[in-house]
Design a protein around this motif. Structure first.
Motif: not given
Length: 459
Positions: A77-86, A98-102, A143-146
């Protein structure tokens, strides 16, 4: 001091790290404790690692990147995206984006950061780069990881987590799993468990406990802490400081926990520093991990948010005029209020009241992360020299929170480092009041400005 250190960081373009194997494409719901307004922000965490001769020739960036991809198979689930519903409900679109990696390199050694390696950190934005468009909480990487290599062979691991999906305990579970797989394990020692329905509202929802932390308090007198002209200082509390504070409490309270002793002192000193009117209510929220309050306990491996915001409330006049034991008793009572029923009642309140934010007016929030285990995460180079929050106050209302972070000072003493953020003039008053308590002699106030020995860093 680390805070005057200047260095250059060279970053490669951000990339997306995806699970190394196919994972389910599905929708998962957050719990009704997860998706409250007060958790709709990003948590920045930073860890510093020494050079280890046993790892000579091995690249921490490459090792962690590969381990991350394998770990995301379990934490997909951490590689997904959050969405807001009603109804402002938040779901996870498990889509493997995926997650952002630097990857980065810095022209500085770990030693150059100095002995006082704690927030506020120099060049934090360079060590945890805010990729444009990534800091929203909905429809962005979770997630964002550097990972930043240092000249000495050590490295810095910095991570930013969307708080809606996990608390600090859940984040450490994930980081520990990345560490274990970095060191050659195939499966995390603690397998992640979703089970967010365990903290959903009941049907029908019913609020059965008092939740004054969610009261809507108007800021009629403009007493919210202003965000301009803020001073940031970190304070050390070790054996010496604790020994000076305990005698200030009545004998039956002197053996209360380190957290309760220090929190009572900070709350009163901060209140004096901000100079509210005597009849104004002031509040302190003590973040409380409620995992142990459930029967049966939440499953081992549950990595959702499982904490409460219990609040202690007093008029400013009573807090200032009463002995310190008064503040400590209020804090003890607030923590004792947290039960399994309290957590279910809180989830019900979220649904009934539209997922409100906790009250921020004349509020101070403290969170003890000493037992979370951030320093213990090991990617193969041993435990972190520092592992904890990247700065003192995070959230929708910055400047109102302090973390209690495990720390070893230059003398080798183990204790806590506590970042505090206040308007500049209020900070001067805060330091004076705290200095009076630590000297345990109200007739000899500090006249040395901000040069007290318990301040270990400033910004």
């Amino acid at each position: 001091m680390a805070q005057s250190l200047s260095f250059t960081v060279k970053r490669r373009d951000p990339e997306f790290v995806k699970p190394s194997k196919p994972t389910p494409h599905t929708i998962k719901l957050l719990s009704d404790v997860d998706d409250q307004e007060g958790l709709r922000f990003q948590i920045p965490i930073i860890s510093f690692y020494k050079y280890d001769p046993n790892m000579a020739g091995k690249d921490p960036v490459d090792i962690i990147r590969k381990a991350l991809a394998k770990t995301l198979v379990f934490f997909y689930p951490l590689a997904g995206r959050l969405r807001e519903v009603p109804s402002r409900k938040v779901i996870v679109d498990c889509n493997d984006e995926g997650v952002l990696f630097i990857e980065a390199d810095a022209d500085v050694t770990l030693e150059q950061f100095g002995d006082a390696l704690q927030p506020p950190f120099p060049c934090l934005n360079e060590l945890l780069y805010d990729v444009p468009g990534s800091s929203d909480v909905i429809n962005t990487p979770i997630l964002l990881i550097q990972v930043t290599r240092l000249k000495c062979g050590g490295f810095i691991f910095a991570i930013r987590l969307n708080h809606l999906i996990s608390d600090a305990t859940g984040l450490v579970q994930f980081m520990t799993a990345v560490g274990e797989i970095s060191r050659g394990m195939n499966i995390p020692s603690v397998v992640p468990v979703w089970r967010r329905e365990l903290l959903n509202a009941r049907d029908p929802p019913r609020v059965t406990c008092s939740h004054r932390e969610y009261e809507q308090v108007p800021d009629t007198k403009g007493t919210n802490v202003p965000l301009d002209d803020m001073a940031h200082h970190s304070f050390f509390f070790g054996p010496t400081e604790l020994a000076a504070l305990r005698p200030l409490f009545p004998s039956h309270l002197q053996q209360q926990s380190r957290f309760e002793i220090i929190t009572a002192c900070l709350w009163r000193c901060r209140t004096i520093a901000l100079q509210p009117a005597n009849d104004e209510e002031v509040r302190i929220i003590c973040i409380y991990n409620a995992r142990g309050k459930f029967n049966p306990p939440l499953p081992k491996g549950y990595y959702g948010n499982a904490f409460a915001f219990p609040v202690a409330i007093s008029t400013a006049g009573k807090l200032i005029e009463n002995p310190l034991g008064y503040a400590l008793e209020l804090i003890k009572k607030a923590k004792a209020d947290v039960t399994e029923e309290y957590m279910h009642s809180m989830a019900d309140l979220m649904v009934i009241k539209g997922r409100p934010h906790f009250t921020s007016v004349r509020m101070y929030l403290v969170s003890d992360v000493t037992h979370v285990g951030l320093r213990d995460v090991d990617f193969g180079w041993g435990k972190a020299v520092y592992g904890g929050p990247a700065h003192g106050g995070v959230g929708v209302v910055p400047g109102l929170a302090s973390f209690y972070i495990p720390f070893k000072n230059a003398k080798g003493e183990e204790g806590l480092v506590i970042p505090v953020c206040l308007p500049t003039q209020a900070m001067k008053r805060f330091v004076k009041e705290l200095d009076i308590l630590l000297k345990n002699n109200i007739s000899q106030p500090n006249k040395g400005g901000l040069k007290s020995s318990f301040i270990i860093s400033s910004l």
